[in-house]
Structures are given as structure tokens and as C-alpha cells.
Design an enzyme around this catalytic site. Structure first.
Site, PDB file in Angstrom:
ATOM      1  N   GLY A 243       0.522  -1.113  -0.168  1.00  0.00           N
ATOM      2  CA  GLY A 243      -0.035   0.192  -0.060  1.00  0.00           C
ATOM      3  C   GLY A 243       0.676   1.133   0.242  1.00  0.00           C
ATOM      4  O   GLY A 243       2.168   1.217  -0.397  1.00  0.00           O
ATOM      5  N   SER A 244       0.312   2.259   0.470  1.00  0.00           N
ATOM      6  CA  SER A 244       1.005   3.574   0.349  1.00  0.00           C
ATOM      7  C   SER A 244       2.172   3.741   1.570  1.00  0.00           C
ATOM      8  O   SER A 244       2.175   2.796   2.402  1.00  0.00           O
ATOM      9  CB  SER A 244       0.048   4.784   0.912  1.00  0.00           C
ATOM     10  OG  SER A 244      -0.604   4.387   2.103  1.00  0.00           O
ATOM     11  N   GLY A 248       2.743   2.215   5.317  1.00  0.00           N
ATOM     12  CA  GLY A 248       3.894   1.022   5.488  1.00  0.00           C
ATOM     13  C   GLY A 248       4.719   1.556   6.728  1.00  0.00           C
ATOM     14  O   GLY A 248       5.437   1.108   7.397  1.00  0.00           O
ATOM     15  N   GLU A 265       5.717  -3.298   0.600  1.00  0.00           N
ATOM     16  CA  GLU A 265       5.674  -3.069  -1.033  1.00  0.00           C
ATOM     17  C   GLU A 265       5.048  -1.755  -0.981  1.00  0.00           C
ATOM     18  O   GLU A 265       3.593  -1.749  -0.950  1.00  0.00           O
ATOM     19  CB  GLU A 265       5.153  -4.091  -1.509  1.00  0.00           C
ATOM     20  CG  GLU A 265       5.521  -5.571  -1.355  1.00  0.00           C
ATOM     21  CD  GLU A 265       6.728  -5.750  -2.425  1.00  0.00           C
ATOM     22  OE1 GLU A 265       6.874  -4.977  -3.381  1.00  0.00           O
ATOM     23  OE2 GLU A 265       7.555  -6.760  -2.451  1.00  0.00           O
ATOM     24  N   CYS A 299       1.586   0.517  -8.804  1.00  0.00           N
ATOM     25  CA  CYS A 299       2.569   1.017  -8.119  1.00  0.00           C
ATOM     26  C   CYS A 299       3.688   1.244  -8.960  1.00  0.00           C
ATOM     27  O   CYS A 299       4.651   2.155  -8.659  1.00  0.00           O
ATOM     28  CB  CYS A 299       2.841   0.019  -6.963  1.00  0.00           C
ATOM     29  SG  CYS A 299       3.102  -1.722  -7.778  1.00  0.00           S
TER      30      CYS A 299
END
Ligand code: NAD
Length: 513
Positions: A243-244, A248, A265, A299
Site C-alpha cells: 500500500g502507500s 507502510g 511493498e 505501483c
């Protein structure tokens, strides 16, 4: 009201989907907050799902812990056989599942199908891997000693996933963790819970047939609150979160505070470099696919285009011509290449980014409008934007999850272009277009791109599952999918065995009693 009843039926999704499933048992429905899921494609209600409570999470964790006791004893190749059957089941459901991905997330149907294909591929990869979870052997410095390492299952893996790859990212984690002997609990994005329910139903079919215990593959529907509880809970030795960067940092901190392992990630700010020596046809095609594909919500989407001054006008002219011809609309219709953004918040973020770019001195060449009229009633369809900008602009330094491509001019050598490319906080994907060997090798060298993914004459998006996927810096450092990414899902143990009759010490230490 349920326009999509047939599709849901094909995927065994009930009118109100359960808040969790442990693989055999679903949560009883009733009494929880209900979330209605609307499609970004046409605004229709797709289905409903119950939101899990903390008690639900507790139940799922306890069940998973029990399942781990059984699953870790199953030989890895037999675990692989279960994953093979999941792959077979996914093949059977490819069309409806791909369609639900499109309906719930908004990517074009070809990409919805592609996502399911990626799941099938990772299953195949995991099956082979189940016989290749190799450790090394080492030569001991002591006589009549043997030393080796082995890899054991790690336990409960918490998978927190993003909306934009609602199913593929789960499978990268769950199928690899599965052959490694782990059990996993999946918390899908609250924006795309129905695709998760569909996947769980497919897995459930296999688990039932195989007579396996519940709790090997579970899902739980929730938002950041459930995700946060998972990251704080030391019963999860590993949290894999996609995610963002904002998310994270929180997950990494929570897991780090209990010295657990996290696999992160996170966001990217990916660039394509077009040098003096680029094959222009290839560069343009790759750039456009990378920038507008999935409506800029990958992403790995191309966000910055770093162009040598000698080719700048040519690139700009070609892109300005192509952008207005992009067919934008219902992603279920084959003719459309660009679907909607996930929701209206994303549209606002898109427009705010463009205003910010202008304020900072950027020049919007084309795009930026929200489409209106027939077929666009949801207000989620936008025209992809091309903006002349500079790399140091605050907005260029950020990942805006929408189709904005910043054109950045460079003069000088490939090293100058690489410096611009590396000068952002994120480090996911990068690409160079050049037919010049020296430029390509400089880009790939230790002094080159600082990203987890660096491509030559291929765009930034559309990775294959065989490689390790992930990035550096604020992208989080995690690696998933192929290569030896499986090692993150196991614990390494070093074993030394003395088959002699004396007890020599390492480093020749004398210790005579
Ligand atoms: P997001 O960060 O809003 O949400 C991702 C997931 O994290 C969701 O399941 C959400 O519920 C959960 N979450 C949010 N806050 C949390 C918290 N404090 N604790 C625990 N869980 C929390 O991201 P999104 O909008 O769904 O996805 C887009 C982002 O994901 C982009 O930044 C994109 O680059 C990134 N992404 C990265 C990769 C990769 O492999 N590097 C892949 C896909 C998406």
C-alpha cells in the site's frame, strides 16, 4: 437492485458476504456493520459485506494457530500439490473473477484477466518451488563436524493488501507462504473486499476436497483498524503489507516495535529515461502504457519521463497527439484502454496535484478534466494529463495515484538523467530507452538506477512473476513473488552436528575442565 447477481452467484458470493472465513467456516452473518460496495465503473451496487470486529480477528487468529500445527507437518511437495489444485480451480474461475476485478477495481477487463493469470502463474511457480526450498551446506572448521542450514515455516503470515491489485498481490504472498508451510490471514483493501471473498471461495473448494483443516487460508474484512491490530499482534511473526508509504511507515513501526518481520511493498515514483539514442517507437508505446494503464493506479505506473533535450520536442509532440486519442470509458468494453479512478477521493487528489503542479510552475499540456455525460455518471473518469515540470517540484516528488505524467528535460550525459531519476524518496521501478550499450550498462551498474526494478527498452510497469518484485528507500525494501523471495516466509536455522567423540570448540578456544 442487485444488477450483478449472476456474476456473484458464479463466484458463490452471498447477498451479504461474511466478515471472515477460515477456509471451511465462514463467519455467521448478522449483527455487524455492513459495507456496500459500489463499482467505480458505473456506480452500481455490486454487493455487500460485513465488517469484522476485534473478536472476529481473535477467532481467526486462534483458528490459524491450530491449523499451523497441522500444516507445518505436511511435506512441502504435498503442500505444493494443494497449491496446484488451487491453480486449477483459478483456471476454472478465470473469466468471472477477472470480471469482478474489473467491476470492483475499475481496471480494463484485459488487465482483470491478466491479474488472474498472474495468480495462476504464481501457483505454478509455487508448485515447483515446493521441491526447491533449499538450504546450503557449509564446511565446518572442526573435525568430524557437519554444518548446514535449513528453512522452517515461520507461522502466521498477515497479508494486508491494496485496492489496485486486489487479488494478484494476495496470491504472491499466500501461495508462496502456503508451500513454505505457513498459514495466512488476508486483510484485503476495504475498497475491494468482494474479490477477496471470491478468492476465498475458490480456495475453500480445494481445502474441502483435500480434507484439510480450517485456518490455513483465511480472510478478514476490515479497514486500517484491523490492519493495525494485526501489525501490533506478536502472534504474526511476519506482516506482509502492500500500500502507500504512509501506511507502510505505521505498519513497519508497529511490527518493528515488537521485533517482528515486515515485508513492505509501498509507493513508487517511477521514471522512464529517453536518451539521445532511444528507439522512439518503443519508448512512446511503453511510456503511454505505463502512464495511463490502470488509469495510473499501478505501483509501477510511469510518473516521470526524463527526456534528453535533443529529443524533448519530438517526444512532447507525439504524446500531445496521442493523449487525446485514448479511449476512456467502461473498462468492460474492449475498445477502452483507460477505465475510471477507484473513487471520487482519487479524482480530487488528481485535480489537486495538477493545481499544485501549476502553482509550482508546471505547464499542463493536455488532460486533467473530469469526464461528464453518458457513461461517465460516476464522476470517476478523468482525462490523463501530461505536465511539463521539474524534478524538484514538491508534487513531482510525491506519488499521486492517478494518470499524471511529468515531462522533465535533461541535458548532458546519461549520468545526469540517472541523477534525476534517483533524486526522489521512492525506489520501485525504472527504465531506460537507449540503443547505446554504454548508456544501458551505466544505468544498470552500481552507479545507475537505485530502484528494485531497472529495465532496458521495456517500460516501468508489467513485471513478470519469476523475478523478485519490490523496491528500495520509501518503497519499503520488501521483495515478493519469484527468485528467492520465499525466504522471507521461512525461518532459517543453522545446524552443526558433531559425529566425533570429542568436543572441539570453534576458534580453537581451550576450555579444559
Ligand atoms: P493504502 O495504504 O491506503 O491501503 C493499503 C492497505 O493498508 C489497505 O488494506 C488498508 O486498509 C491498510 N491500512 C491502511 N492504514 C493502515 C494501518 N495504519 N495499519 C495497517 N493497515 C493499514 O493504499 P491503497 O490506496 O489501497 O493502494 C495504493 C498504494 O499502494 C500506492 O501507494 C501504491 O504504490 C501502493 N502499492 C504498492 C505495491 C508494491 O508492490 N510496491 C503494489 C500495489 C500498490
Amino acid at each position: 437492485t442487485m444488477k450483478h447477481a449472476t456474476l456473484l452467484e458464479q463466484l458463490n458470493i452471498p447477498e451479504v458476504a461474511p466478515a471472515y472465513s477460515t477456509g471451511l467456516e465462514d463467519a455467521p452473518v448478522g449483527g455487524r456493520e455492513i459495507r456496500e460496495v459500489y463499482s467505480p465503473v458505473d456506480g452500481t451496487l455490486i454487493g455487500k459485506v460485513e465488517m469484522a470486529t476485534q473478536e472476529d480477528l481473535e477467532k481467526v487468529i486462534v483458528t490459524a494457530e491450530e491449523a499451523f500445527k497441522v500444516w507445518r507437518k505436511v511435506p512441502a511437495p504435498q503442500r505444493g500439490e494443494v497449491i496446484r489444485k488451487i491453480g486449477e480451480a483459478l483456471r476454472k474461475y478465470k473469466d468471472p473473477l477477472g470480471k469482478l476485478v474489473t467491476l470492483e477495481m475499475g481496471k480494463i477487463y484485459q488487465e482483470g484477466l491478466g491479474e488472474v493469470q498472474e495468480m495462476i502463474d504464481i501457483c505454478d511457480f509455487a508448485v515447483g518451488l515446493s521441491r526447491q526450498l533449499y538450504g546450503l551446506t557449509m564446511h565446518s572448521e572442526r573435525p568430524e563436524h557437519r554444518m548446514y542450514e535449513q528453512w522452517h515455516p515461520i507461522g502466521l503470515v498477515g497479508i494486508i493488501s491494496a485496492f489496485n491489485f486486489p487479488v494478484a498481490v494476495w496470491s504472491w504472498n499466500a501461495m508462496i507462504a502456503g508451500v513454505c508451510g505457513d498459514v495466512n490471514i488476508w486483510k484485503p483493501s476495504e475498497k475491494t473486499p468482494l474479490t477477496a471473498v471470491a478468492c476465498q471461495n475458490i480456495v475453500k473448494e480445494v481445502l474441502k476436497e483435500e480434507g484439510l483443516p480450517e485456518g490455513i487460508f483465511s480472510y478478514i474484512v476490515g479497514d486500517a483498524t484491523i490492519g493495525s491490530s494485526m501489525s501490533h499482534d506478536s502472534r504474526f511473526p511476519l506482516i506482509s503489507a502492500t500500500g502507500s508509504t504512509r501506511m507502510g511507515k505505521k505498519v513497519g513501526e508497529a511490527v518493528g516495535a515488537r521485533l517482528g518481520k515486515s515485508l513492505l511493498e509501498l509507493g513508487g515514483n517511477n521514471a522512464v529515461i529517453i536518451t539521445e539514442n532511444a528507439d522512439m517507437e518503443m519508448a512512446i508505446r511503453a511510456t503511454v502504457f505505463g502512464a495511463v494503464g490502470t488509469c495510473g493506479q499501478r505501483c509501477t505506473s510511469t510518473r516521470r519521463l526524463i527526456i534528453h533535450e535533443s529529443r524533448y520536442e519530438e517526444v512532447k509532440e507525439r504524446l500531445v497527439k496521442i493523449y487525446p486519442t485514448l479511449s476512456i470509458g467502461n473498462p468492460l468494453e474492449q475498445a477502452n484502454l483507460v477505465g475510471p479512478l477507484i473513487d471520487k477521493d482519487a479524482v480530487v487528489a488528481f485535480q489537486n496535484a495538477l493545481s499544485k503542479a501549476k502553482e509550482e510552475g508546471g505547464n499542463v499540456l493536455v488532460g486533467g478534466e473530469v469526464l461528464e455525460g453518458e457513461g461517465y455518471e460516476t464522476g470517476t473518469y478523468v482525462k490523463p494529463a501530461l505536465v511539463e515540470a521539474q524534478n524538484h517540484f514538491e508534487i513531482v516528488q510525491e506519488e499521486t495515484f492517478a494518470p499524471i505524467l511529468y515531462l522533465i528535460k535533461y541535458s548532458g550525459t546519461v549520468e545526469d538523467a540517472i541523477a534525476i531519476q534517483n533524486n526522489v524518496k521512492q525506489g520501485l521501478s525504472s527504465a531506460i530507452f537507449t540503443d547505446h550499450m554504454r548508456e544501458a550498462e551505466a544505468f544498470l551498474s552500481a552507479l545507475g538506477s537505485d530502484c528494485g526494478i531497472a529495465n532496458v527498452n521495456i517500460g516501468t510497469s508489467g513485471a513478470e512473476i519469476g523475478g523478485a518484485f519490490g523496491g528500495e528507500k520509501e518503497t519499503g525494501g520488501g521483495r515478493e513473488s519469484g527468485s528467492d523471495a520465499w525466504k522471507a516466509y521461512m525461518r532459517r536455522q543453522t545446524n552443526t552436528i558433531n559425529y566425533g567423540a570429542t568436543l572441539p570448540l570453534a576458534q580453537g578456544i581451550k576450555f579444559d575442565l
